[in-house]
Design a protein around this motif. Structure first.
Motif, PDB file in Angstrom:
ATOM      1  N   HIS A   1      24.342   7.343  15.109  1.00  0.00           N
ATOM      2  CA  HIS A   1      25.327   6.692  14.248  1.00  0.00           C
ATOM      3  C   HIS A   1      26.695   6.702  14.894  1.00  0.00           C
ATOM      4  N   LEU A   2      27.017   7.815  15.591  1.00  0.00           N
ATOM      5  CA  LEU A   2      28.330   7.929  16.247  1.00  0.00           C
ATOM      6  C   LEU A   2      28.432   6.932  17.392  1.00  0.00           C
ATOM      7  N   ASP A   3      27.362   6.706  18.128  1.00  0.00           N
ATOM      8  CA  ASP A   3      27.388   5.755  19.247  1.00  0.00           C
ATOM      9  C   ASP A   3      27.498   4.314  18.742  1.00  0.00           C
TER      10      ASP A   3
ATOM     11  N   THR B   1      28.722   3.302  15.515  1.00  0.00           N
ATOM     12  CA  THR B   1      29.863   3.021  14.629  1.00  0.00           C
ATOM     13  C   THR B   1      31.131   3.724  15.067  1.00  0.00           C
ATOM     14  N   GLY B   2      30.983   4.745  15.876  1.00  0.00           N
ATOM     15  CA  GLY B   2      32.166   5.511  16.288  1.00  0.00           C
ATOM     16  C   GLY B   2      32.605   6.487  15.216  1.00  0.00           C
ATOM     17  N   LYS B   3      31.807   6.627  14.183  1.00  0.00           N
ATOM     18  CA  LYS B   3      32.156   7.557  13.102  1.00  0.00           C
ATOM     19  C   LYS B   3      31.038   8.572  12.905  1.00  0.00           C
ATOM     20  N   VAL B   4      31.453   9.758  12.394  1.00  0.00           N
ATOM     21  CA  VAL B   4      30.484  10.812  12.079  1.00  0.00           C
ATOM     22  C   VAL B   4      30.044  10.637  10.644  1.00  0.00           C
ATOM     23  N   GLU B   5      28.724  10.463  10.485  1.00  0.00           N
ATOM     24  CA  GLU B   5      28.208  10.287   9.134  1.00  0.00           C
ATOM     25  C   GLU B   5      27.169  11.370   8.878  1.00  0.00           C
TER      26      GLU B   5
ATOM     27  N   PHE C   1      35.620  17.391  15.982  1.00  0.00           N
ATOM     28  CA  PHE C   1      35.271  17.132  14.581  1.00  0.00           C
ATOM     29  C   PHE C   1      34.559  18.354  14.040  1.00  0.00           C
TER      30      PHE C   1
ATOM     31  N   ASN D   1      33.282  19.554   9.910  1.00  0.00           N
ATOM     32  CA  ASN D   1      33.324  19.254   8.484  1.00  0.00           C
ATOM     33  C   ASN D   1      33.467  20.495   7.618  1.00  0.00           C
TER      34      ASN D   1
END
Length: 477
Positions: free
Chosen positions: A60-62, A64-68, A90, A92
């Motif tokens: 997902h990070l690759d 969207t560039g976001k941590v989900e 990062f 959480n």
């Protein structure tokens, strides 16, 4: 020292104790190995679940560039993203990012080297909690997930001890079996040790209970049999030694007795010769008839002395082992026939008939000793039997020996004298024997000559009157 010997462990207990220690040590090592292996397996199982989450986050990070956060039911899941220098970019679990570099963390090092890694239990400096960390390498960064090390996780990672209890029970059962096995072996060893102690003291061991039929028992039985044979050999050696001493003492006694008897027997002819010679020397005026009578007496005494010395020499040579007597193949019938011819005229003059019924038979013997046997027996019959017939015959012949008999029809020998007639210088009628010129050694020579030929001789009074000599001669030495 006595207390120590009483408290000393027996071989059975030492063996059993060693078996128990070895068994439990082996089980302990196996259990420890299995414990760590199972714990590692369960840790890797937890790590696999976390790695699935890590892959999801990286993908997902690759894209969207976001941590989900992925959908999961793990309570307190912590997610961190770490760059290639070990800096947390990062997290959480807290409002502020940790400033400390994570480049030296175990799971980070493993992930950078192999692509993924985990740490089973480590204290977090930023949150103060204890976590199970699992890291996976992405493109220039790492994703690390962690779950709190709670009671749930601890129970999940705890090894199942059921198999350990099973192994412990099996080992206990083996120890019980081992106790009886080692006790059996221990009893063997203790019995063998007790036997060795008795053997060391030289005790005679008989009727010992056989050892069981196994390898150790067979060895023990062989040792016992060898010792029994050794005891038997020693006993036989001692018996032969005692027998040899007794025989030597008996020979010495017989020689002393023979010497005394010879001295006694020599006195008579020597005294007779001395008296005759002194008379002839002191009375030169004696008539010719008297002088001849004294000379004849002196000659007779001399002949008797010569016969005595010959008989003593023969008897001594036989008793000393008889090595000086050579063996050769001889015809007994020819020897008897020659002796019968030799005594024919003397026997006729005394009113005797000699009947030779000896059938042809050959033995390996000594001629002079065989002549001595038959001559002395015939002389004895002619001189003392007061009969008229002498008969010689073969009673039995086998492959190994021949049995002969020489009998007369005279008056025989009184029962009290019969067992002793083969003794040296023994005379039934001492006065008559000396008067007839006998040496008292004839029958003793006969007995020893028969023994030299490996046979035996006995004298029996015949029911119809007379004396019977029965003797055997071996055909081969």
């Amino acid at each position: 020292m006595g207390m120590f010997s009483r408290s000393r462990l027996t071989y059975h207990r030492k063996l059993f104790l060693g078996l128990v220690i070895y068994s439990w040590l082996l089980v302990g090592c196996f259990a420890l190995f299995q414990y760590h292996r199972e714990k590692q397996f369960k840790a890797e199982e937890v790590n696999s679940r976390l790695q699935v989450l890590n892959e999801f986050i990286i993908a997902h990070l690759d894209s969207t560039g976001k941590v989900e956060l992925p959908p999961c039911d793990i309570v307190g899941l912590r997610i961190s993203v770490i760059d290639g220098n070990g800096k947390v970019i990062f997290d959480n679990s807290s409002d502020s990012l940790p400033k400390a570099s994570h480049i030296d963390r175990e799971e980070v090092i493993k992930a950078m080297q192999t692509g993924e890694g985990y740490t089973l239990r480590r204290h977090s400096e930023s949150t103060g909690g204890t976590y199970f960390y699992s890291a996976k390498r992405g493109k220039g960064y790492l994703v690390r997930t962690a779950v709190p090390y709670s009671m749930t996780l601890d129970r999940l990672l705890t090894t199942d001890y059921a198999f350990l209890w099973f192994i412990a029970l099996v080992t206990a059962g083996m120890c019980v079996i081992g106790f009886f096995v080692t006790r059996r072996v221990g009893k063997h060893i203790e019995r063998l040790s007790a036997f060795a102690e008795k053997a060391e003291r030289g005790e005679r061991i008989v009727d010992i209970e056989p050892f069981p039929r196994d390898e150790l028992g067979n060895i023990s039985n062989h040792i016992v049999r060898l010792y029994a044979k050794l005891q038997q050999a020693i006993a036989e050696r001692d018996r032969e030694h005692r027998q040899a001493i007794c025989e030597q003492q008996e020979k010495m006694r017989i020689k002393r007795q023979l010497t005394n008897n010879i001295n006694h027997e020599l006195k008579t002819p020597v005294a007779s010769m001395q008296l005759c010679l002194e008379t002839l020397i002191d009375h030169k005026e004696l008539p010719v008839e008297k002088r001849e009578d004294f000379i004849n007496r002196c000659y007779a005494a001399n002949k008797r002395l010569q016969s005595l010395l010959i008989d003593v020499s023969t008897l001594t040579r036989i008793e000393d082992g008889g090595e000086s007597f050579a063996r050769e193949a001889l015809s007994v019938s020819d020897i008897v026939a020659e002796i019968c011819d030799e005594y024919e005229e003397l026997a006729r003059n005394k009113g005797f008939e000699i009947r030779n019924k000896v059938t042809p038979v050959t033995i390996n013997g000594n001629m002079s000793l065989l002549f001595s046997i038959f001559r002395n027996l015939i002389d004895n019959a002619l001189a003392y039997s007061e009969g008229s017939l002498i008969e010689i015959r073969v009673l039995e012949e086998t492959d190994h020996h021949v049995t002969l008999a020489l009998a007369d029809n005279g008056k025989g020998v009184a029962k009290e004298h019969l067992p002793r007639i083969f003794e040296r210088f023994y005379r039934v009628d001492k006065g008559r024997s000396r008067l007839l010129g006998g040496t008292g050694l004839g029958l003793s020579i006969v007995k020893n000559a028969v023994h030299w030929h490996g046979g035996t001789i006995r004298a029996i009074n015949r029911e119809q009157g007379g004396l019977l000599f029965v003797f055997t001669l071996n055909k081969q030495p």
